[in-house]
Design a protein around this motif. Structure first.
Motif, mmCIF file in Angstrom:
data_model
loop_
_atom_site.group_PDB
_atom_site.id
_atom_site.type_symbol
_atom_site.label_atom_id
_atom_site.label_comp_id
_atom_site.label_asym_id
_atom_site.label_seq_id
_atom_site.Cartn_x
_atom_site.Cartn_y
_atom_site.Cartn_z
ATOM 1 N N TRP A 16 0.832 -1.197 0.000
ATOM 2 C CA TRP A 16 0.000 0.000 0.000
ATOM 3 C C TRP A 16 0.873 1.257 0.000
ATOM 4 N N ILE A 17 1.944 1.258 0.791
ATOM 5 C CA ILE A 17 2.856 2.403 0.838
ATOM 6 C C ILE A 17 3.534 2.591 -0.523
ATOM 7 N N ILE A 18 3.926 1.493 -1.156
ATOM 8 C CA ILE A 18 4.520 1.578 -2.494
ATOM 9 C C ILE A 18 3.521 2.176 -3.484
ATOM 10 N N LEU A 19 2.268 1.733 -3.409
ATOM 11 C CA LEU A 19 1.229 2.277 -4.286
ATOM 12 C C LEU A 19 1.041 3.775 -4.057
ATOM 13 N N ILE A 20 1.066 4.199 -2.805
ATOM 14 C CA ILE A 20 0.927 5.626 -2.490
ATOM 15 C C ILE A 20 2.104 6.414 -3.055
ATOM 16 N N LEU A 21 3.321 5.898 -2.897
ATOM 17 C CA LEU A 21 4.505 6.585 -3.422
ATOM 18 C C LEU A 21 4.472 6.689 -4.952
ATOM 19 N N LEU A 22 4.036 5.632 -5.610
ATOM 20 C CA LEU A 22 3.919 5.681 -7.073
ATOM 21 C C LEU A 22 2.857 6.691 -7.505
ATOM 22 N N THR A 23 1.756 6.741 -6.767
ATOM 23 C CA THR A 23 0.705 7.712 -7.072
ATOM 24 C C THR A 23 1.204 9.133 -6.856
ATOM 25 N N LEU A 24 1.944 9.346 -5.775
ATOM 26 C CA LEU A 24 2.489 10.680 -5.512
ATOM 27 C C LEU A 24 3.485 11.103 -6.590
ATOM 28 N N SER A 25 4.283 10.164 -7.071
ATOM 29 C CA SER A 25 5.236 10.512 -8.128
ATOM 30 C C SER A 25 4.505 10.937 -9.399
ATOM 31 N N SER A 26 3.432 10.237 -9.736
ATOM 32 C CA SER A 26 2.638 10.630 -10.906
ATOM 33 C C SER A 26 1.943 11.970 -10.677
ATOM 34 N N SER A 27 1.506 12.197 -9.456
ATOM 35 C CA SER A 27 0.851 13.472 -9.134
ATOM 36 C C SER A 27 1.827 14.635 -9.231
ATOM 37 N N LEU A 28 3.072 14.420 -8.820
ATOM 38 C CA LEU A 28 4.074 15.479 -8.924
ATOM 39 C C LEU A 28 4.359 15.824 -10.385
ATOM 40 N N VAL A 29 4.362 14.820 -11.235
ATOM 41 C CA VAL A 29 4.541 15.067 -12.670
ATOM 42 C C VAL A 29 3.413 15.960 -13.178
ATOM 43 N N ALA A 30 2.197 15.677 -12.764
ATOM 44 C CA ALA A 30 1.050 16.489 -13.189
ATOM 45 C C ALA A 30 1.111 17.886 -12.571
ATOM 46 N N TYR A 31 1.497 17.959 -11.303
ATOM 47 C CA TYR A 31 1.551 19.257 -10.617
ATOM 48 C C TYR A 31 2.540 20.203 -11.281
ATOM 49 N N PHE A 32 3.704 19.693 -11.634
ATOM 50 C CA PHE A 32 4.722 20.527 -12.264
ATOM 51 C C PHE A 32 4.541 20.629 -13.774
ATOM 52 N N GLU A 33 3.461 20.044 -14.288
ATOM 53 C CA GLU A 33 3.103 20.106 -15.705
ATOM 54 C C GLU A 33 4.253 19.663 -16.601
ATOM 55 N N LEU A 34 4.902 18.577 -16.208
ATOM 56 C CA LEU A 34 5.986 18.024 -17.009
ATOM 57 C C LEU A 34 5.397 17.258 -18.179
ATOM 58 N N SER A 35 6.092 17.279 -19.280
ATOM 59 C CA SER A 35 5.620 16.539 -20.446
ATOM 60 C C SER A 35 6.818 16.043 -21.230
ATOM 61 N N GLY A 36 6.546 15.246 -22.200
ATOM 62 C CA GLY A 36 7.600 14.683 -23.025
ATOM 63 C C GLY A 36 7.490 13.173 -23.062
ATOM 64 N N LEU A 37 8.187 12.596 -23.992
ATOM 65 C CA LEU A 37 8.111 11.160 -24.210
ATOM 66 C C LEU A 37 8.550 10.371 -22.980
ATOM 67 N N TYR A 38 9.639 10.794 -22.349
ATOM 68 C CA TYR A 38 10.139 10.062 -21.190
ATOM 69 C C TYR A 38 9.223 10.214 -19.975
ATOM 70 N N ILE A 39 8.612 11.355 -19.833
ATOM 71 C CA ILE A 39 7.676 11.568 -18.724
ATOM 72 C C ILE A 39 6.439 10.694 -18.908
ATOM 73 N N VAL A 40 5.918 10.649 -20.118
ATOM 74 C CA VAL A 40 4.756 9.803 -20.405
ATOM 75 C C VAL A 40 5.112 8.337 -20.174
ATOM 76 N N ALA A 41 6.303 7.933 -20.604
ATOM 77 C CA ALA A 41 6.747 6.553 -20.379
ATOM 78 C C ALA A 41 6.859 6.262 -18.889
ATOM 79 N N PHE A 42 7.364 7.220 -18.108
ATOM 80 C CA PHE A 42 7.464 7.038 -16.659
ATOM 81 C C PHE A 42 6.096 6.870 -16.014
ATOM 82 N N VAL A 43 5.158 7.725 -16.388
ATOM 83 C CA VAL A 43 3.811 7.641 -15.806
ATOM 84 C C VAL A 43 3.144 6.322 -16.187
ATOM 85 N N LEU A 44 3.283 5.909 -17.431
ATOM 86 C CA LEU A 44 2.685 4.641 -17.853
ATOM 87 C C LEU A 44 3.362 3.449 -17.174
ATOM 88 N N LEU A 45 4.653 3.551 -16.917
ATOM 89 C CA LEU A 45 5.353 2.502 -16.172
ATOM 90 C C LEU A 45 4.835 2.416 -14.745
#
Length: 95
Positions: A16-45
């Motif tokens: 559950w903690i791992i799931l929360i950390l992965l969700t937070l990492s994806s949320s930070l990507v959205a918060y900072f409005e990061l984009s690009g092929l590698y960012i999309v690949a990271f979020v999908l991973l």
């Protein structure tokens, strides 16, 4: 020597903690409005890893063999690949 054994509730808490950390990492990507092929690949991973953990531990499919396990695992492989392909192809279009 003593071996450490996790109880099932401890294991689920760690997952559950791992799931929360992965969700937070994806949320930070959205918060900072990061984009690009590698960012999309990271979020999908992260989505695929989260799906794998949920299927294996919360749905109890870790030791299941056969159609249902492969069908669910297929979703966490095929859907992100389709999304990544669509994103990549959108980069290839010329305005």
């Amino acid at each position: 020597m003593s071996s450490t054994r996790f109880t099932s509730s401890t294991k689920l808490t760690v997952i559950w903690i791992i799931l929360i950390l992965l969700t937070l990492s994806s949320s930070l990507v959205a918060y900072f409005e990061l984009s690009g092929l590698y960012i999309v690949a990271f979020v999908l991973l992260t989505v695929s890893i989260k799906g794998q953990l949920i299927i294996d531990y919360y749905m109890g499919m870790k030791n299941v063999r056969g159609f249902w396990r492969f069908a669910l695992l297929g979703f966490i492989i095929v859907i992100p690949l389709v999304a990544m392909t669509g994103y990549y192809l959108s980069l290839m279009t010329v305005d």
